[in-house]
Scaffold this motif. Sequence first.
Motif, PDB file in Angstrom:
ATOM      1  N   GLU A  93       0.831  -1.208   0.000  1.00 28.13           N
ATOM      2  CA  GLU A  93       0.000   0.000   0.000  1.00 28.13           C
ATOM      3  C   GLU A  93       0.862   1.253   0.000  1.00 28.13           C
ATOM      4  N   MET A  94       1.909   1.238   0.815  1.00 29.79           N
ATOM      5  CA  MET A  94       2.780   2.407   0.885  1.00 29.79           C
ATOM      6  C   MET A  94       3.433   2.690  -0.451  1.00 29.79           C
ATOM      7  N   TYR A  95       3.988   1.654  -1.086  1.00 31.54           N
ATOM      8  CA  TYR A  95       4.653   1.890  -2.360  1.00 31.54           C
ATOM      9  C   TYR A  95       3.663   2.350  -3.433  1.00 31.54           C
ATOM     10  N   ASP A  96       2.463   1.815  -3.409  1.00 26.82           N
ATOM     11  CA  ASP A  96       1.457   2.231  -4.387  1.00 26.82           C
ATOM     12  C   ASP A  96       1.034   3.681  -4.197  1.00 26.82           C
ATOM     13  N   ALA A  97       1.194   4.203  -2.964  1.00 28.66           N
ATOM     14  CA  ALA A  97       0.725   5.554  -2.650  1.00 28.66           C
ATOM     15  C   ALA A  97       1.817   6.605  -2.693  1.00 28.66           C
ATOM     16  N   THR A  98       3.073   6.204  -2.883  1.00 34.51           N
ATOM     17  CA  THR A  98       4.191   7.157  -2.842  1.00 34.51           C
ATOM     18  C   THR A  98       5.000   7.102  -4.136  1.00 34.51           C
ATOM     19  N   SER A  99       5.870   8.107  -4.284  1.00 35.45           N
ATOM     20  CA  SER A  99       6.732   8.142  -5.471  1.00 35.45           C
ATOM     21  C   SER A  99       8.166   8.531  -5.135  1.00 35.45           C
ATOM     22  N   THR A 100       8.437   8.893  -3.889  1.00 37.14           N
ATOM     23  CA  THR A 100       9.765   9.362  -3.521  1.00 37.14           C
ATOM     24  C   THR A 100      10.664   8.198  -3.111  1.00 37.14           C
ATOM     25  N   VAL A 101      11.905   8.518  -2.805  1.00 37.06           N
ATOM     26  CA  VAL A 101      12.856   7.513  -2.315  1.00 37.06           C
ATOM     27  C   VAL A 101      12.446   7.089  -0.906  1.00 37.06           C
ATOM     28  N   ILE A 102      12.538   5.794  -0.636  1.00 38.52           N
ATOM     29  CA  ILE A 102      12.115   5.239   0.642  1.00 38.52           C
ATOM     30  C   ILE A 102      13.311   4.669   1.392  1.00 38.52           C
ATOM     31  N   GLN A 103      13.477   5.122   2.625  1.00 35.96           N
ATOM     32  CA  GLN A 103      14.415   4.485   3.556  1.00 35.96           C
ATOM     33  C   GLN A 103      13.620   3.456   4.344  1.00 35.96           C
ATOM     34  N   LEU A 104      13.875   2.195   4.094  1.00 38.19           N
ATOM     35  CA  LEU A 104      13.088   1.117   4.680  1.00 38.19           C
ATOM     36  C   LEU A 104      13.869   0.501   5.837  1.00 38.19           C
ATOM     37  N   GLU A 105      13.495   0.896   7.069  1.00 38.93           N
ATOM     38  CA  GLU A 105      14.225   0.395   8.225  1.00 38.93           C
ATOM     39  C   GLU A 105      13.698  -0.968   8.653  1.00 38.93           C
ATOM     40  N   VAL A 106      14.589  -1.930   8.706  1.00 43.75           N
ATOM     41  CA  VAL A 106      14.245  -3.296   9.098  1.00 43.75           C
ATOM     42  C   VAL A 106      14.191  -3.373  10.618  1.00 43.75           C
ATOM     43  N   LYS A 107      12.993  -3.583  11.161  1.00 42.68           N
ATOM     44  CA  LYS A 107      12.828  -3.694  12.606  1.00 42.68           C
ATOM     45  C   LYS A 107      12.985  -5.132  13.094  1.00 42.68           C
ATOM     46  N   ASP A 108      12.786  -6.086  12.221  1.00 39.67           N
ATOM     47  CA  ASP A 108      12.897  -7.504  12.563  1.00 39.67           C
ATOM     48  C   ASP A 108      13.687  -8.190  11.465  1.00 39.67           C
ATOM     49  N   PRO A 109      14.846  -8.782  11.775  1.00 36.44           N
ATOM     50  CA  PRO A 109      15.659  -9.436  10.740  1.00 36.44           C
ATOM     51  C   PRO A 109      14.903 -10.492   9.941  1.00 36.44           C
ATOM     52  N   ALA A 110      13.829 -11.041  10.520  1.00 37.08           N
ATOM     53  CA  ALA A 110      13.054 -12.068   9.809  1.00 37.08           C
ATOM     54  C   ALA A 110      12.406 -11.525   8.543  1.00 37.08           C
ATOM     55  N   THR A 111      12.294 -10.207   8.438  1.00 38.27           N
ATOM     56  CA  THR A 111      11.662  -9.629   7.253  1.00 38.27           C
ATOM     57  C   THR A 111      12.542  -9.703   6.013  1.00 38.27           C
ATOM     58  N   VAL A 112      13.855  -9.828   6.186  1.00 38.92           N
ATOM     59  CA  VAL A 112      14.771  -9.641   5.056  1.00 38.92           C
ATOM     60  C   VAL A 112      14.490 -10.583   3.883  1.00 38.92           C
ATOM     61  N   PRO A 113      14.360 -11.908   4.085  1.00 44.92           N
ATOM     62  CA  PRO A 113      14.068 -12.777   2.929  1.00 44.92           C
ATOM     63  C   PRO A 113      12.748 -12.426   2.247  1.00 44.92           C
ATOM     64  N   PHE A 114      11.774 -11.978   3.017  1.00 43.21           N
ATOM     65  CA  PHE A 114      10.480 -11.624   2.440  1.00 43.21           C
ATOM     66  C   PHE A 114      10.555 -10.305   1.676  1.00 43.21           C
ATOM     67  N   VAL A 131      17.632   0.074   2.047  1.00 41.53           N
ATOM     68  CA  VAL A 131      17.350  -0.737   3.231  1.00 41.53           C
ATOM     69  C   VAL A 131      18.253  -0.261   4.356  1.00 41.53           C
ATOM     70  N   THR A 132      17.658   0.031   5.513  1.00 42.00           N
ATOM     71  CA  THR A 132      18.416   0.555   6.638  1.00 42.00           C
ATOM     72  C   THR A 132      18.150  -0.278   7.891  1.00 42.00           C
ATOM     73  N   GLY A 133      18.969  -0.048   8.916  1.00 38.75           N
ATOM     74  CA  GLY A 133      18.721  -0.719  10.178  1.00 38.75           C
ATOM     75  C   GLY A 133      19.919  -0.658  11.105  1.00 38.75           C
ATOM     76  N   PHE A 134      19.675  -1.016  12.361  1.00 35.52           N
ATOM     77  CA  PHE A 134      20.719  -1.036  13.381  1.00 35.52           C
ATOM     78  C   PHE A 134      21.417  -2.393  13.477  1.00 35.52           C
ATOM     79  N   ASP A 135      20.845  -3.428  12.874  1.00 35.91           N
ATOM     80  CA  ASP A 135      21.338  -4.796  13.020  1.00 35.91           C
ATOM     81  C   ASP A 135      22.329  -5.126  11.895  1.00 35.91           C
ATOM     82  N   PRO A 136      23.619  -5.254  12.200  1.00 37.11           N
ATOM     83  CA  PRO A 136      24.603  -5.541  11.151  1.00 37.11           C
ATOM     84  C   PRO A 136      24.326  -6.840  10.403  1.00 37.11           C
ATOM     85  N   ASP A 137      23.850  -7.860  11.117  1.00 37.18           N
ATOM     86  CA  ASP A 137      23.588  -9.139  10.459  1.00 37.18           C
ATOM     87  C   ASP A 137      22.441  -9.032   9.460  1.00 37.18           C
TER      88      ASP A 137
END
Length: 247
Positions: A93-114, A131-137
Amino acid sequence: MTLLIVGHRGAMAHKPENSLESYALAEEVGVDEIELDVRLSKDQQLFLLHDATLDRTAGDDSARGRGPAAELTLAELQAVVLDSGRGVVSLAEMYDATSTVIQLEVKDPATVPFLAEFFAARHEDAARTIVTGFDPDALRQAAELMPQIGRCIIVKTLADAERFDGGLAGLLEYTGSTRFACGFPGLTKETVEAIQARGLDVHVWMLRTLEDMRAAVALGADGTTSDDPAQAQQWYRQVLDERKARV
């Protein structure tokens, strides 16, 4: 050098954070990028929420006391009422509603493969994402699964980066970062220039005052993040005018 102004969770000083209205306002005022937070639901759907629970952003009792958001399905998450007047926003929904550059912060490492699966089917959205985040792994895995998408490791202070094995240089290499985001404490112009010499942009956060803007410009930062991007733009113009007046 131009300083990029990033809207924190949209324009959250004026609209509920991580809502479509907040993202729309950020684009309306002309942000360069929007920073937002991605999580994974119980049925493995990607949605946008900063906290691990719905409680802080609840609009009524339907969103309170539900426990971890990751233990709810996307349908359940979208059925509650948040402070935006609706449920959570899905990533699509967010991508369909926006057109600018997105900083996507990963809050849960489990999201990465998805996320990798999501962007494999949405190349245009991948092209305007960092893709951004505090988790180096998590960032390292993102580099492996989504090498075409830029990455930004975030630290609260420069000292946090230096505690990594190999220090700041080791952190940047391990994560394959293309950008470095750091809180103001400990950051110097010399450090910023050294990171930029490696080919990375440097962003500073959070920007809350005119003095923060003066510091960001003095450091030679490439970007900064604000809850009120319109105010940040005004401060940036003021600081540039101040510097011109001194020449």
